[in-house]
Write a protein that holds these residues in place. Structure first.
Motif, PDB file in Angstrom:
ATOM      1  N   UNK A 121     -38.379  28.672  12.570  1.00  0.00           N
ATOM      2  CA  UNK A 121     -37.505  27.963  11.635  1.00  0.00           C
ATOM      3  C   UNK A 121     -37.931  28.305  10.210  1.00  0.00           C
ATOM      4  N   UNK A 122     -37.102  27.929   9.266  1.00  0.00           N
ATOM      5  CA  UNK A 122     -37.402  28.142   7.854  1.00  0.00           C
ATOM      6  C   UNK A 122     -36.574  27.212   6.996  1.00  0.00           C
TER       7      UNK A 122
ATOM      8  N   UNK B 137     -32.054  35.144   5.718  1.00  0.00           N
ATOM      9  CA  UNK B 137     -30.865  34.336   5.994  1.00  0.00           C
ATOM     10  C   UNK B 137     -30.000  34.206   4.740  1.00  0.00           C
ATOM     11  N   UNK B 138     -28.714  34.421   4.909  1.00  0.00           N
ATOM     12  CA  UNK B 138     -27.730  34.226   3.848  1.00  0.00           C
ATOM     13  C   UNK B 138     -26.689  33.219   4.327  1.00  0.00           C
TER      14      UNK B 138
ATOM     15  N   UNK C 154     -32.707  29.223  -3.244  1.00  0.00           N
ATOM     16  CA  UNK C 154     -31.629  30.048  -2.722  1.00  0.00           C
ATOM     17  C   UNK C 154     -32.043  31.069  -1.679  1.00  0.00           C
ATOM     18  N   UNK C 155     -33.347  31.106  -1.318  1.00  0.00           N
ATOM     19  CA  UNK C 155     -33.841  32.116  -0.383  1.00  0.00           C
ATOM     20  C   UNK C 155     -34.410  31.457   0.867  1.00  0.00           C
ATOM     21  N   UNK C 156     -34.185  32.110   2.014  1.00  0.00           N
ATOM     22  CA  UNK C 156     -34.786  31.675   3.278  1.00  0.00           C
ATOM     23  C   UNK C 156     -35.171  32.924   4.054  1.00  0.00           C
TER      24      UNK C 156
ATOM     25  N   UNK D 131     -28.828  24.053  -1.008  1.00  0.00           N
ATOM     26  CA  UNK D 131     -29.786  23.105  -1.572  1.00  0.00           C
ATOM     27  C   UNK D 131     -31.205  23.396  -1.068  1.00  0.00           C
ATOM     28  N   UNK D 132     -32.187  23.235  -1.941  1.00  0.00           N
ATOM     29  CA  UNK D 132     -33.578  23.392  -1.520  1.00  0.00           C
ATOM     30  C   UNK D 132     -33.874  22.446  -0.358  1.00  0.00           C
TER      31      UNK D 132
END
Length: 356
Positions: free
Chosen positions: A64-65, A25-26, A70-72, A46-47
């Motif tokens: 979900x995540x 996801x971006x 900055x990464x998901x 945000x985390x």
């Protein structure tokens, strides 16, 4: 599947393992530009920002995540199947509005951009020059001056014929309702600045203009001669106006220990000024002295127009705006484009560049 044909009708079931897909996801921006070059497409979420995946046809939440550093990355094994349509959604928080996107998942790892509307605010940026010994009082003074450029404290004249009482000449509640409302606004704005600098004190300086004689009602109230005691009369008027503003700031929530009043009558101007001071500033010296230029006393000096500057997003170092100041002032504005705003919760760097 292996099977043997029987002499009777039979069903043969071949169980297939459906191809799955993972989602990288971006979070982008709703600002439309080719190639996602605008700086808002590259902000770090945000985390803990939660992202959900719902099956479009069934309306069932399937995965979900959350964003971390900055990464998901949402793994799809056993849950996300290639060729199916899903709805990806980022839940609303203090940084952006809720956003969702319908897409068809492909096999393997799929990068999906979800564009959100980041919350933003319009910001005023300034350059100011200070000496090497300056501290937070300079910054605070700059903010106070910004307030006072568009606001003021108005008093009824001590010589006005229709004053209900001489005390009205130093009352914040002006007899003109518009000026009374303006005074309250000014006090509120100054109080907001001072509350942000609890480590500083603030000098509330009152001054009155030149006069050959004091207003008769004022002299009578003070039991002084309006001609022979004009200096003392005007000093007392300046004192009472400064103390009235001090009392109003205390009522607005500024601690009394943060404030002190100074005054001087028969100056070349008529006003009350608010001058943040460092803790070590000697108020007794201020009371005895005749204040000079307030900008210079506070360590704030005029800057020329044409100073080059740039504004960057700190984390990505992406350039947001470069330009030049357009006016000469102690607070030289760094103009942004009309309607421009900065995203809430992000860090920025404003830098004055080497110039003439």
């Amino acid at each position: 599947v292996d099977f043997t044909v029987r002499p009777v009708p039979q069903d043969v079931v071949l169980r297939l393992d459906r191809a799955t897909g993972d989602i990288n996801v971006k979070l982008g921006s709703t600002i439309d530009d080719a190639g996602r070059k605008h700086w808002t497409h590259h902000l770090t979420p945000p985390d803990g920002t939660r992202v959900t995946v719902t099956h479009a046809a069934l309306g069932v939440l399937v995965s979900s995540g959350v964003f971390e550093d900055g990464l998901c990355y949402i793994g799809g094994e056993g849950t996300l199947y290639a060729g199916e349509e899903y709805v990806l959604a980022a839940e609303s928080d203090d940084h952006f509005e809720r956003a969702e996107l319908a897409f068809v998942l492909t096999q393997g790892v799929q990068e999906v951009w979800l564009d959100v509307t980041w919350y933003a605010r319009r910001i005023l940026l300034y350059c100011m020059a200070t000496d090497a010994a300056s501290d937070d009082s300079v910054e605070a003074y700059a903010r106070v001056q910004r307030v006072m450029k568009e606001n003021d404290v108005f008093f009824n004249g001590a010589g006005e014929a229709d004053l209900p009482a001489i005390e009205q000449a130093w009352a914040i509640e002006h007899t003109d309702p518009n000026k009374a409302a303006s005074n309250q606004k000014t006090i509120r704005l100054i109080a907001e600045v001072l509350k942000g600098y609890p480590q500083l004190r603030c000098e509330v300086y009152g001054a009155t203009g030149p006069a050959s004689t004091a207003p008769a009602p004022l002299a009578a109230f003070l039991n002084l001669d309006s001609a022979k005691d004009v200096a003392e009369c005007m000093d007392q008027l300046a004192k009472r106006r400064a103390e009235s503003c001090k009392a109003a700031l205390i009522a607005a929530g500024v601690p009394e220990t943060q404030l002190f009043a100074t005054w001087k009558g028969l100056q070349g101007y008529l006003k009350v000024d608010f001058i943040p001071r460092s803790v070590g500033y000697d108020a007794r010296t201020a009371l005895a002295a005749t204040p000079g230029d307030a900008h210079a006393e506070a360590g704030l000096f005029p800057l020329p127009a044409g100073i080059p500057f740039e504004l960057r997003h700190k984390e990505t170092n992406r350039l947001i705006k470069e330009g030049h100041t357009v006016v000469s002032d102690a607070l030289a504005p760094c103009p942004l484009p009309d309607g421009a705003a900065l995203v809430v919760g992000q860090e920025y760097v404003l830098r004055a560049l080497v110039g003439a």
